[in-house]
Design an enzyme around this catalytic site. Structure first.
Site, PDB file in Angstrom:
ATOM      1  N   TYR A  56      39.176 103.671  27.873  1.00 34.93           N
ATOM      2  CA  TYR A  56      39.163 105.293  27.961  1.00 34.93           C
ATOM      3  C   TYR A  56      39.058 105.398  29.673  1.00 34.93           C
ATOM      4  CZ  TYR A  56      37.937 110.047  26.224  1.00 34.93           C
ATOM      5  OH  TYR A  56      37.714 111.157  25.996  1.00 34.93           O
ATOM      6  N   ASN A  71      35.355 118.133  18.627  1.00 34.42           N
ATOM      7  CA  ASN A  71      36.791 118.573  18.153  1.00 34.42           C
ATOM      8  C   ASN A  71      37.113 120.299  18.282  1.00 34.42           C
ATOM      9  OD1 ASN A  71      37.372 115.941  18.168  1.00 34.42           O
ATOM     10  ND2 ASN A  71      36.952 115.847  15.940  1.00 34.42           N
ATOM     11  N   ASN A 126      45.589 116.671  10.161  1.00 33.82           N
ATOM     12  CA  ASN A 126      44.217 116.520   9.351  1.00 33.82           C
ATOM     13  C   ASN A 126      43.307 115.806  10.008  1.00 33.82           C
ATOM     14  OD1 ASN A 126      45.887 114.035   9.532  1.00 33.82           O
ATOM     15  ND2 ASN A 126      44.862 113.062   7.690  1.00 33.82           N
ATOM     16  N   VAL A 178      40.332 117.593  15.034  1.00 28.28           N
ATOM     17  CA  VAL A 178      40.908 118.782  15.905  1.00 28.28           C
ATOM     18  C   VAL A 178      41.784 119.426  15.204  1.00 28.28           C
ATOM     19  CG1 VAL A 178      41.934 118.978  18.025  1.00 28.28           C
ATOM     20  CG2 VAL A 178      40.503 117.164  17.975  1.00 28.28           C
ATOM     21  N   ARG A 233      50.811 112.312   8.718  1.00 26.31           N
ATOM     22  CA  ARG A 233      51.460 110.987   8.404  1.00 26.31           C
ATOM     23  C   ARG A 233      52.013 110.984   6.856  1.00 26.31           C
ATOM     24  NH1 ARG A 233      49.367 105.701  10.831  1.00 26.31           N
ATOM     25  NH2 ARG A 233      47.520 106.453  10.071  1.00 26.31           N
ATOM     26  N   ARG A 285      51.973 109.333   3.453  1.00 23.94           N
ATOM     27  CA  ARG A 285      51.101 108.552   2.860  1.00 23.94           C
ATOM     28  C   ARG A 285      51.500 108.382   1.360  1.00 23.94           C
ATOM     29  NH1 ARG A 285      45.825 110.197   4.956  1.00 23.94           N
ATOM     30  NH2 ARG A 285      47.487 111.265   6.504  1.00 23.94           N
ATOM     31  N   PHE A 305      45.183 118.047  27.909  1.00 24.37           N
ATOM     32  CA  PHE A 305      43.715 118.526  27.890  1.00 24.37           C
ATOM     33  C   PHE A 305      42.827 117.408  27.675  1.00 24.37           C
ATOM     34  CE2 PHE A 305      40.156 120.432  25.902  1.00 24.37           C
ATOM     35  CZ  PHE A 305      39.807 121.335  26.683  1.00 24.37           C
ATOM     36  N   LYS A 339      35.382 111.557   8.480  1.00 26.77           N
ATOM     37  CA  LYS A 339      35.081 110.997   9.673  1.00 26.77           C
ATOM     38  C   LYS A 339      33.721 110.236   9.427  1.00 26.77           C
ATOM     39  CE  LYS A 339      35.580 113.260  13.416  1.00 26.77           C
ATOM     40  NZ  LYS A 339      36.319 112.312  14.402  1.00 26.77           N
TER      41      LYS A 339
HETATM   42  N1  LIG Z   1      41.497 115.036  24.884  1.00 30.03           N
HETATM   43  C1  LIG Z   1      40.312 115.704  24.263  1.00 30.03           C
HETATM   44  O1  LIG Z   1      39.649 116.181  25.023  1.00 30.03           O
HETATM   45  C2  LIG Z   1      40.336 115.037  22.887  1.00 30.03           C
HETATM   46  C3  LIG Z   1      39.058 115.658  22.168  1.00 30.03           C
HETATM   47  C4  LIG Z   1      38.941 115.309  21.035  1.00 30.03           C
HETATM   48  C5  LIG Z   1      39.547 114.413  20.160  1.00 30.03           C
HETATM   49  N2  LIG Z   1      40.699 113.917  21.047  1.00 30.03           N
HETATM   50  C6  LIG Z   1      41.799 113.100  20.421  1.00 30.03           C
HETATM   51  O2  LIG Z   1      42.307 113.609  19.235  1.00 30.03           O
HETATM   52  C7  LIG Z   1      42.567 112.621  18.486  1.00 30.03           C
HETATM   53  C8  LIG Z   1      41.913 112.927  17.048  1.00 30.03           C
HETATM   54  O3  LIG Z   1      40.573 112.766  17.034  1.00 30.03           O
HETATM   55  P1  LIG Z   1      39.534 113.148  15.890  1.00 30.03           P
HETATM   56  O4  LIG Z   1      38.207 113.103  16.216  1.00 30.03           O
HETATM   57  O5  LIG Z   1      39.807 114.766  15.533  1.00 30.03           O
HETATM   58  O6  LIG Z   1      40.359 112.321  14.760  1.00 30.03           O
HETATM   59  P2  LIG Z   1      39.704 111.835  13.115  1.00 30.03           P
HETATM   60  O7  LIG Z   1      39.195 113.142  12.730  1.00 30.03           O
HETATM   61  O8  LIG Z   1      39.099 110.505  13.343  1.00 30.03           O
HETATM   62  O9  LIG Z   1      41.183 111.748  12.874  1.00 30.03           O
HETATM   63  C9  LIG Z   1      42.088 110.715  13.372  1.00 30.03           C
HETATM   64  C10 LIG Z   1      43.559 111.283  13.023  1.00 30.03           C
HETATM   65  O10 LIG Z   1      44.510 110.319  13.780  1.00 30.03           O
HETATM   66  C11 LIG Z   1      45.553 109.847  12.742  1.00 30.03           C
HETATM   67  N3  LIG Z   1      45.916 108.824  12.946  1.00 30.03           N
HETATM   68  C12 LIG Z   1      45.157 107.400  12.831  1.00 30.03           C
HETATM   69  N4  LIG Z   1      45.943 106.483  13.259  1.00 30.03           N
HETATM   70  C13 LIG Z   1      47.117 106.988  13.632  1.00 30.03           C
HETATM   71  C14 LIG Z   1      48.231 106.309  14.048  1.00 30.03           C
HETATM   72  N5  LIG Z   1      48.314 104.887  14.274  1.00 30.03           N
HETATM   73  N6  LIG Z   1      49.542 107.044  14.215  1.00 30.03           N
HETATM   74  C15 LIG Z   1      49.266 108.355  13.890  1.00 30.03           C
HETATM   75  N7  LIG Z   1      48.240 109.023  13.479  1.00 30.03           N
HETATM   76  C16 LIG Z   1      47.090 108.419  13.371  1.00 30.03           C
HETATM   77  C17 LIG Z   1      44.804 110.303  11.515  1.00 30.03           C
HETATM   78  O11 LIG Z   1      45.681 110.588  10.562  1.00 30.03           O
HETATM   79  P3  LIG Z   1      45.707 109.821   9.050  1.00 30.03           P
HETATM   80  O12 LIG Z   1      44.831 110.279   8.149  1.00 30.03           O
HETATM   81  O13 LIG Z   1      47.378 109.654   8.637  1.00 30.03           O
HETATM   82  O14 LIG Z   1      45.579 108.196   9.281  1.00 30.03           O
HETATM   83  C18 LIG Z   1      43.854 111.628  11.730  1.00 30.03           C
HETATM   84  O15 LIG Z   1      44.837 112.562  11.755  1.00 30.03           O
HETATM   85  C19 LIG Z   1      41.973 111.311  18.766  1.00 30.03           C
HETATM   86  O16 LIG Z   1      43.265 110.615  19.626  1.00 30.03           O
HETATM   87  C20 LIG Z   1      40.972 111.511  19.948  1.00 30.03           C
HETATM   88  O17 LIG Z   1      40.743 110.775  20.930  1.00 30.03           O
HETATM   89  C21 LIG Z   1      40.865 114.487  22.386  1.00 30.03           C
END
Ligand SMILES: NC(=O)c1ccc[n+]([C@@H]2O[C@H](COP(=O)([O-])OP(=O)(O)OC[C@H]3O[C@@H](n4cnc5c(N)ncnc54)[C@H](OP(=O)(O)O)[C@@H]3O)[C@@H](O)[C@H]2O)c1
Length: 508
Positions: free
Chosen positions: A204, A288, A314, A317, A337, A339, A437, A500
């Site tokens: 990171y 998120n 799902n 975010v 994805r 399932r 972003f 989560k």
């Molecule tokens: N840039 C930013 O400021 C920022 C801020 C917040 C979050 N994020 C990023 O946003 C993403 C989601 O975060 P979150 O906290 O919302 O996640 P989360 O609620 O933990 O959910 C994880 C998501 O990722 C999917 N996923 C997991 N493994 C995967 C794979 N190998 N291929 C494709 N999809 C996969 C899951 O889908 P399934 O249910 O199908 O497993 C689920 O939709 C993360 O990458 C996080 O780092 C970025």
């Protein structure tokens, strides 16, 4: 020599009786003054834990001061003063509660002594012994406070970067009562976000904050970047915040997987109105929902009835984006994805949040998808002007093909770990903009807007217009084992989760 001289400590019945009586009074007074504490009749039976003596050596037995306590700087009297006489001595006892630590103790002062000589060692020992068993009470919210009001904290930390299961460990340390502009906070709920894992793995952009301030010889860093904490004590210089307030850390990188912490008041953003909110809701608002909010607002001015398309729909975010878009009149095309199990339920779940359409990644990459999009968007008259991507790989191309000219595709995550490669035609002929972003950077640069955004989402939550993500809570008590906590973090790496992971702090 006084009548107490040469008697063993236990043989001071008059003194023991007096102070025991005072203690009973203290307990009932506190019960009356703080009914919410549900203090039962005697300290030992009621969730109060006697955790050692806070009774410093009785100072020179002057007429004035017998007992002093460094944690007693801000305290208020809860019972007494009352006087008792034994062996010619008159002792005035007052029970006080510390505003900073919540500790209760009895202050005893000689107001009249029978003899001019200082009381004997036996007398002093009697005082100390009595104090050690009777006067240091702990509030029944199960705070672990040592002698002199030091908060006993535990943190889930790393000493080096690596896989969470290999590097995370539980470490205990104490926190002194706060002074000046310092706060002592108790965490209530801290989520386990994908970025927290990436940070521990060392992939990171921001590295964890390593420090020796938590009492280790080698630097350690506390995991976690998001959460909500309650102020349990404040230094005398703290203004505009008080015990009981909930707050979230203003900046990322503080380390939120911990039972307690000490921080400067200006590091904490107080939640102005916590009424009707659960810690889990406040503890997950600043990353998120904020990310979804900014991405929907800051790249394209979507008009009501216009569309955005997103993958990872799902995710935390994704769910936030669906709900905010619905409230603001935008339409959402959501990709999840595929399932083997639970597909229909997932689609139904997202639609109940306000999703206009939910499709699988396989459908998006299939030939018939163009027609499906046409139908959804009223033959293209309702343009898709924004794309949100947290997955990466070829799916992004397939999404980008359906964007309107000059639309933006915003990448904010890389869950598949696959790079995004772009057909140049989308850049040249359709003028599609590819942006990124990062909420950490945005929050650091826009603290006031962040606060406004947090309040807005919390208001929506309170009104029932914004639902929390499904969660898999992991209760973290003071004696929860390291393995349980580490497993919860490691488990977050698995896909297709039903919720989560979030640490919900119990009896810490
Ligand atoms: N840039 C930013 O400021 C920022 C801020 C917040 C979050 N994020 C990023 O946003 C993403 C989601 O975060 P979150 O906290 O919302 O996640 P989360 O609620 O933990 O959910 C994880 C998501 O990722 C999917 N996923 C997991 N493994 C995967 C794979 N190998 N291929 C494709 N999809 C996969 C899951 O889908 P399934 O249910 O199908 O497993 C689920 O939709 C993360 O990458 C996080 O780092 C970025």
């Amino acid at each position: 020599m006084t009548g107490l001289d040469n008697k063993p400590a236990t043989a001071c019945p008059a003194l023991v009786k007096t102070l025991t009586k005072t203690l009973a009074k203290v307990t009932s007074t506190i019960t009356a003054a703080f009914p919410s504490l549900k203090v039962r009749q005697t300290a030992r039976q009621q969730g109060f834990r006697v955790i050692g003596s806070d009774w410093p050596p009785v100072r020179a037995m002057s007429e004035q001061a017998v007992v002093s306590n460094p944690a007693a700087t801000t305290s208020r009297v809860v019972s007494g003063p009352e006087e008792a006489t034994f062996d010619g001595h008159v002792v005035r006892s007052t029970s006080v509660i510390s505003k900073t630590t919540g500790l209760v103790w009895v202050k005893a002062t000689f107001v009249k002594r029978q003899h001019t000589m200082a009381p004997s060692r036996a007398f002093t020992t009697a005082f100390r012994r009595l104090a050690s068993v009777s006067t240091i009470l702990q509030r029944p919210q199960h705070r672990c406070i040592s002698a002199y009001g030091y908060e006993q904290a535990k943190v889930l930390a790393i000493q080096s970067l690596g896989e969470p299961k290999d590097v995370l460990h539980l470490h205990g340390h104490s926190i002194s009562p706060p002074h000046g502009d310092l706060l002592t906070v108790r965490f209530l709920a801290s989520p386990i976000n994908p970025a927290d894992i990436n940070q521990i793995q060392g992939v990171y952009p921001t590295k964890p904050t390593f420090t020796t301030a938590l009492g280790t010889s080698d630097p350690i860093a506390v995991g976690g970047n998001e959460g909500v904490a309650e102020i349990i004590a404040a230094g005398s210089g703290v203004k505009g915040m008080q015990k009981g307030d909930w707050g979230i850390m203003k900046k990322q990188g503080f380390g939120t997987w911990r039972t307690h912490a000490q921080c400067k008041a200006d590091e904490l953003m107080v939640v102005k109105d916590k009424s009707g909110l659960k810690p889990e809701q406040v503890g997950t608002v600043s990353v998120n929902p904020m990310t979804a909010y900014r991405m929907l607002k800051d790249f394209v001015r979507l008009k009501e009835g216009e569309w955005f398309v997103q993958n990872g729909a799902n995710s935390g975010v994704g769910r936030a984006a669906i709900q905010l878009a619905r409230l603001w009149g935008y339409k959402s095309l959501n990709i999840v994805r595929r399932r083997e199990q639970g597909m229909a339920e997932l689609k139904k779940d997202l639609k109940s949040l306000g999703a206009d359409a939910v499709v699988t990644d396989e459908e998006v990459e299939s030939k018939g998808f163009r027609d499906q999009v046409k139908e959804l968007t009223n033959g293209g008259r309702e343009p898709i002007r924004l794309g949100l991507n947290c997955v990466g790989g070829s799916l992004v191309n397939s999404m980008a093909k359906h964007l309107a000219p000059s639309a933006h595709m915003v990448t904010y995550g890389a869950m598949s770990k696959q790079p995004v490669s772009l057909p140049t035609g989308l850049l040249i002929f359709k003028d599609i903009h590819f942006d990124g972003f990062w909420v950490s950077k945005w929050s650091n640069e826009n603290p006031e807007q962040k606060e406004a955004c947090v309040s807005e989402v919390l208001d929506l939550t309170r009104q029932g217009k914004f639902k929390d993500v499904p969660m898999q809570p992991v209760t973290w008590d003071y004696d929860t084992k390291q393995d349980e906590l580490v497993q919860a973090v490691q488990g977050t790496l698995e896909g297709f989760r039903s919720g989560k992971g979030i640490f919900v702090f119990g009896k810490t």
